[in-house]
Design a protein around this motif. Structure first.
Motif, PDB file in Angstrom:
ATOM      1  N   ILE A  36      -5.937  -3.295   5.340  1.00  0.00           N
ATOM      2  CA  ILE A  36      -6.352  -2.949   3.981  1.00  0.00           C
ATOM      3  C   ILE A  36      -7.656  -2.156   3.941  1.00  0.00           C
ATOM      4  O   ILE A  36      -7.849  -1.331   3.058  1.00  0.00           O
ATOM      5  N   MET A  65       0.830  -1.207   0.000  1.00  0.00           N
ATOM      6  CA  MET A  65       0.000   0.000   0.000  1.00  0.00           C
ATOM      7  C   MET A  65       0.866   1.259   0.000  1.00  0.00           C
ATOM      8  O   MET A  65       0.589   2.212  -0.723  1.00  0.00           O
ATOM      9  N   TYR A 101      -7.702   1.212  -7.228  1.00  0.00           N
ATOM     10  CA  TYR A 101      -7.127   0.544  -6.055  1.00  0.00           C
ATOM     11  C   TYR A 101      -5.688   0.986  -5.785  1.00  0.00           C
ATOM     12  O   TYR A 101      -5.270   1.060  -4.634  1.00  0.00           O
ATOM     13  N   ASN A 148      -9.459  -0.561   0.743  1.00  0.00           N
ATOM     14  CA  ASN A 148      -8.480  -0.015  -0.194  1.00  0.00           C
ATOM     15  C   ASN A 148      -7.830  -1.067  -1.078  1.00  0.00           C
ATOM     16  O   ASN A 148      -6.797  -0.813  -1.692  1.00  0.00           O
ATOM     17  N   GLY A 149      -8.409  -2.242  -1.138  1.00  0.00           N
ATOM     18  CA  GLY A 149      -7.886  -3.311  -1.975  1.00  0.00           C
ATOM     19  C   GLY A 149      -8.948  -4.369  -2.159  1.00  0.00           C
ATOM     20  O   GLY A 149     -10.071  -4.243  -1.668  1.00  0.00           O
ATOM     21  N   SER A 176      -5.109   2.700  -2.231  1.00  0.00           N
ATOM     22  CA  SER A 176      -4.091   2.053  -1.392  1.00  0.00           C
ATOM     23  C   SER A 176      -3.044   3.074  -0.963  1.00  0.00           C
ATOM     24  O   SER A 176      -2.710   3.196   0.199  1.00  0.00           O
TER      25      SER A 176
END
Length: 183
Positions: A142, A124, A174, A145-146, A178
């Protein structure tokens, strides 16, 4: 009570340029999901002919000298994919960071309850789109964000990889999420 999470330093001031590369970083042991990663890429290689695949790691931290038979077999099977696939073995932290800065996607297919999942945080911080599992502490890192796969299996992992690799808008979404939301 305050929870202080492990962390990594975000050194980049802007999102780095990405190459068409899918990366696995970690120990080459069964619980990290390396076999699932390899099996998925074997099936997808023909459909992702303009992508590269990389595995960075060994069965023991700190070197390649004592690789297990499992790790050796994984490397051999992975390299049979062809020119798209390359295996680095154990590399230094700075070399891992360099790979993560250029990779578009980092896959962390853990099959066990990772206590933290440092690779997720590092990916990230380097602006890679992350595909991972709903296990242990990973979901806490995460967030949204993924791509987080519940009850991961080969079919679900292949679908997630294809979605990101074939849809530039989703992939870039993404990558930006991230990188921007990593603290």
């Amino acid at each position: 009570i305050h929870v202080l999470h492990n962390g990594v330093e975000k050194k980049l001031r802007k999102l780095p340029l990405k190459t068409k590369e899918i990366l696995f970083v970690g120990r080459l042991v069964e619980e990290k999901g390396i076999k699932l990663f390899i099996d998925s890429l074997e099936n997808l290689a023909d459909r992702l002919h303009d992508w590269k695949f990389c595995i960075a790691g060994s069965s023991h931290l700190g070197g390649n000298e004592k690789n297990s038979n499992f790790a050796k077999n994984c490397a051999k099977k992975f390299l049979k994919i062809g020119k798209q696939a390359y295996f680095t073995g154990y590399i230094t932290h700075s070399e891992v960071q360099k790979l993560m800065r250029s990779a578009s996607i980092v896959v962390v297919p853990s099959l066990w309850n990772e206590p933290y999942g440092l690779v997720v945080a590092e990916a990230m911080s380097n602006g890679a789109a992350v595909i991972t599992t709903l296990s242990g502490g990973i979901p806490e890192i995460i967030g949204r964000n993924g791509v987080v796969i519940k009850n991961i299996n080969q079919k679900k992992l292949e679908k997630a990889i294809l979605t990101l690799a074939n849809d530039k808008k989703i992939l870039e979404k993404y990558q930006k999420l991230s990188w921007q939301n990593f603290e």
